[in-house]
Structure formats: structure tokens, C-alpha cells
Design a protein around this motif. Structure first.
Motif, PDB file in Angstrom:
ATOM      1  N   ILE A  10       0.835  -1.206   0.000  1.00 21.86           N
ATOM      2  CA  ILE A  10       0.000   0.000   0.000  1.00 21.86           C
ATOM      3  C   ILE A  10       0.868   1.253   0.000  1.00 21.86           C
ATOM      4  CG2 ILE A  10      -1.631   1.329   1.408  1.00 21.86           C
ATOM      5  CD1 ILE A  10      -2.959  -1.268   2.176  1.00 21.86           C
ATOM      6  N   SER A  11       1.977   1.240   0.739  1.00 22.17           N
ATOM      7  CA  SER A  11       2.888   2.389   0.760  1.00 22.17           C
ATOM      8  C   SER A  11       3.466   2.643  -0.629  1.00 22.17           C
ATOM      9  CB  SER A  11       4.003   2.151   1.774  1.00 22.17           C
ATOM     10  OG  SER A  11       3.487   1.972   3.084  1.00 22.17           O
ATOM     11  N   PHE A  14       0.691   4.148  -2.834  1.00 24.61           N
ATOM     12  CA  PHE A  14       0.451   5.567  -2.583  1.00 24.61           C
ATOM     13  C   PHE A  14       1.631   6.423  -3.054  1.00 24.61           C
ATOM     14  CE2 PHE A  14      -3.070   4.368   0.175  1.00 24.61           C
ATOM     15  CZ  PHE A  14      -3.937   5.433  -0.012  1.00 24.61           C
ATOM     16  N   VAL A 157      -4.391  13.214  -0.402  1.00 20.39           N
ATOM     17  CA  VAL A 157      -3.796  11.884  -0.611  1.00 20.39           C
ATOM     18  C   VAL A 157      -3.023  11.447   0.625  1.00 20.39           C
ATOM     19  CG1 VAL A 157      -2.067  10.615  -1.943  1.00 20.39           C
ATOM     20  CG2 VAL A 157      -3.712  12.053  -3.120  1.00 20.39           C
ATOM     21  N   LEU A 158      -2.235  12.371   1.210  1.00 16.51           N
ATOM     22  CA  LEU A 158      -1.455  12.037   2.407  1.00 16.51           C
ATOM     23  C   LEU A 158      -2.367  11.727   3.595  1.00 16.51           C
ATOM     24  CD1 LEU A 158       1.440  14.652   2.149  1.00 16.51           C
ATOM     25  CD2 LEU A 158       1.557  12.200   1.691  1.00 16.51           C
ATOM     26  N   PHE A 161      -3.759   8.335   3.028  1.00 15.15           N
ATOM     27  CA  PHE A 161      -2.710   7.334   3.279  1.00 15.15           C
ATOM     28  C   PHE A 161      -2.517   7.117   4.778  1.00 15.15           C
ATOM     29  CE2 PHE A 161       1.931   6.545   3.889  1.00 15.15           C
ATOM     30  CZ  PHE A 161       1.929   5.236   3.436  1.00 15.15           C
TER      31      PHE A 161
END
Length: 419
Positions: A10-11, A14, A157-158, A161
Motif C-alpha cells: 500500500i505504501s 500511494f 492523498v497524504l 494514506f
């Protein structure tokens, strides 16, 4: 972190999305800036044409192009301004946040037309007709709006995340709890946060741990009680039998009580292995020392065993007591069921116990099974010796192998660690 972990994947996802979004905004900003420059060039070109064809509404026409004459001198702008673009008819300069157009001066001494075209072309205009002119772009265009949208999207987005990572944190704790549970820690309580699927799984895991812990405690209590209750009459029976006069019935009773005591010991060891209560305390020992201890347990002399390769001074990293028990079980079987003197072969990567006798049945070659029907009527054991030996070697990372060749049973302990 594991390369295949969900958090890592996932990291990376993103990170890819973040780089892609910022890259697209950078391309859009470059395209927007280029369009601004082209539009400014067109307006300055139109303004330059209007200069040569001045009419009564000249200022109004310039304002329609969002351009106005500037009071700054061309020389000042050329020395202090930043050159943005240069055309045949002038330069575009930036100064103090504004964009200016400085019209190029004609040659100081204009060349007359060639003689052959003297009667066709008009004479060059006098120098006084070419006054230096500076135009200022009144249209305030910038990419602030583009970058503002980009910053807002980056923040969203951040934040998303971070929200996803926060949701996956209980999953990471649950994984660690499962690892600790595998190592024997059943008294765990993983924190529960939220009401999503991961939180529900964590809650069910906690309930399962509580149930397993209670069952394990009940089993341990049951085994302790039943062993105590059974060993007490067996001990009393053995003592009472010793008081009888020597006879066939006394010997039969001794064998019965010894058999029962042996079975209890086998059941106890099997339970400890199956429950994973035995931990390995491995250190480096000389194999000959372990062999001496094994012979002491068996109460037999080393002369009863043919030993080969003893001079190799083999060093092994094992739990001294447990490995001695595993070796004892193999030697005990070799001494009981062999028709000749068993042989112990010490090699650098393995230890072999070979004995002459009948081969093991196919059913008995599955060492991971604690019971075999072949031993149900046996007076010597329940077939747990090989199971316990296999379990001890497996905990050490070793492997037990069996081979029957030309009337010889050969058990081999592979000392090479399994990966």
C-alpha cells in the motif's frame, strides 16, 4: 519489513500515485506557462503592428490587448530586467514581477535601397520617426491556482494514506500477537480500535485466545491430577508386590505395574511435545559426552555397541538432555530388536544407528504419528519412542531418516539444519 506485506504494498502504491499526481501537475504547469507565453507573444505582436498604424483610438486598442505603454526606459529594463524571449522585432523582459516588451531599434544608419529598386521602393524613414517604445503586459496570469489545487490534492492523498495506515495498524499488532501465540504466549490481549472488519477479527482472536488458554489450563490440571492419582496406586502396588514371596504371580504383577508406570511416562512426554511446552536450550557439546550420558540412562555399557568414527570428535549444537533422550530411544530400539550387536556410526554431517533385524512396517515409518496399531499389544511400548525422537530432532532443525538394506535397519540423524 516483509517485501510482500500489505503495508509495504500500500505504501508503494500511494508513493506511485503521489508521484504520478505531482508529475501530471508539473506537466500541466509547464503547458500553462507555455500557453501564457504564446498568448503574450501574440498580444505584443499585435501591439507592435498597432504602433506602426496608429489611429485615433490607439490607447483603447492597446487596452483591449491588455497592454499599455510603460514609463520605464528601454536601457533600464535591458540592464535590470530578466530576458524571457527575444524576437526579430523586440525583447520580452521580466522586471519586478511584471512583463515588458521593448521594441528593437532600427539600424543607426539605415541602408538605402539598391539602385535597381530606387525608383520602386520609398526612401527610408528618418531616424526621428523611430522612438524607443516600452509596452507593459497588464494581464496578470500565474500558475498559483494550478499549484494550489495540486497542494490540496497532495494533502488529501497524504491524509487518506495516513488513515489507511492507521486502519492497518491493528492488523500488524494482530500478526505479532499470532507470532507470540505460536511461541507459547497464550495470555494476550490485542487492543481493539473501531468497528471495522479488522477490529472484529481482533476481537474474535482475543476470544479464541481466552478459550484456548482456559482449555490449556484445564488440560494441564487434568493431566497433573490424573498422573498423580494413577501414579499413587501404581507406587503402592509396586511396594506391596515387593512384600510378596517370590513366585510367578509376583513377577506378573511387577511387570503389570512397571508397564503401567512406563505408559504414564510415555503419555506425559507425548503430551509435553504435542503442547509445545518443551523449549530447546541449545549449546555446543561433544557428541561422545552425550553418548556417555545416553548409556547412563540406558544403564548399558558402551561395549554393547559397536562405535565407528569416534575419533572425529564431533561437536553438535543441541539441548543436552533432550538430544540424549532422542539418541536413547534409537539405541534402545536397536538393542531390543536387533539380533546382533548394533552399530553407531559418527559422521561429520550425520549420526547413524544400524541394527540387524526385521524391517519396520510401512505404517511405523511415519514418525510424526504418535500411535501405531502394531504396538497396541506390545509389552515394550506404544511406539512413542520414534515419535518423541522425531519431535526432538524437529525442534533442533534436524531430520530423522530410515533405511532398510540387506537385513539392516538404519536410522540416520541428519545434522544439517533444515532451511
Amino acid at each position: 519489513m516483509n517485501n510482500h506485506s500489505i503495508i509495504r504494498l500500500i505504501s508503494l502504491f500511494f508513493l506511485l500515485i503521489f508521484a504520478l499526481i505531482n508529475g501530471l501537475f508539473w506537466i500541466a504547469d509547464q503547458h500553462f506557462s507555455k500557453e501564457q507565453e504564446e498568448d503574450r507573444m501574440r498580444r505584443f505582436a499585435l501591439a507592435e503592428r498597432l504602433i506602426h498604424h496608429k489611429s485615433g483610438n490607439f490607447d483603447a486598442e492597446l487596452r483591449q490587448l491588455m497592454i499599455a505603454p510603460s514609463s520605464l526606459s528601454p536601457d533600464f529594463l535591458r540592464s535590470h530586467g530578466k530576458n524571457m524571449a527575444e524576437f526579430p522585432f523586440g525583447k520580452m523582459l521580466r522586471y519586478n514581477g511584471n512583463v515588458y516588451f521593448v521594441k528593437s531599434l532600427p539600424p543607426r544608419f539605415p541602408f538605402p535601397p539598391p539602385p535597381m529598386f530606387d525608383h520602386v521602393l520609398p526612401p527610408p524613414p528618418p531616424m526621428g520617426d523611430f522612438s524607443p517604445i516600452v509596452l507593459e503586459d497588464l494581464k496578470k496570469e500565474s500558475s498559483i491556482s494550478v499549484w494550489s489545487v495540486m497542494i490540496v490534492i497532495d494533502i488529501l492523498v497524504l491524509l487518506f494514506f495516513g488513515f489507511i495506515l492507521k486502519k492497518l495498524t491493528p492488523l500488524h499488532r494482530l500478526k505479532n500477537a499470532i507470532i507470540n501465540f505460536k511461541e507459547g504466549d497464550t495470555h494476550l490481549d490485542v487492543p481493539i480500535e473501531g468497528k471495522d472488519e479488522i477490529s472484529q477479527i481482533t476481537q474474535e482472536f482475543n476470544l479464541a485466545l481466552e478459550k484456548i488458554a482456559s482449555m490449556k489450563e484445564a488440560r494441564s490440571l487434568f493431566l497433573r491430577n490424573i498422573l498423580h492419582e494413577l501414579k499413587t496406586p501404581i507406587m503402592k502396588g509396586s511396594l506391596t508386590t515387593d512384600c510378596f514371596e517370590a513366585s510367578e504371580n509376583q513377577e506378573r504383577l511387577k511387570r503389570i505395574f512397571n508397564r503401567m508406570d512406563y505408559l504414564l511416562g510415555e503419555f506425559s512426554k507425548m503430551e509435553r511435545f504435542s503442547s509445545g511446552e518443551i523449549n530447546i536450550n541449545a549449546r555446543e557439546y561433544r557428541f561422545v559426552d552425550i553418548l556417555d550420558h545416553t548409556c547412563d540412562i540406558l544403564m548399558c555399557d558402551k561395549k554393547n555397541i559397536t562405535i565407528k568414527g569416534e575419533d572425529s570428535a564431533l561437536l553438535i549444537n543441541v539441548d543436552f538432555e533432550l538430544f540424549a533422550i532422542a539418541l536413547k530411544n534409537l539405541l534402545d530400539n536397536a538393542l531390543k530388536y536387533s539380533t546382533a550387536k548394533p552399530t553407531l556410526i559418527i559422521l561429520s554431517q550425520s549420526i547413524e544407528i544400524c541394527s540387524v533385524g526385521d524391517p519396520l512396517s510401512e505404517e511405523n515409518r511415519h514418525f510424526s504419528k504418535p500411535f501405531n496399531r502394531t504396538y497396541e499389544s506390545s509389552m515394550t511400548g506404544l511406539g512413542l519412542g520414534l515419535y518423541i525422537t522425531h519431535s526432538i530432532l524437529e525442534k533442533h532443525g534436524y531430520k530423522l531418516e530410515y533405511q532398510y538394506t540387506s537385513g539392516v535397519n538404519c536410522f540416520r540423524i541428519q545434522l544439517k539444519k533444515r532451511v
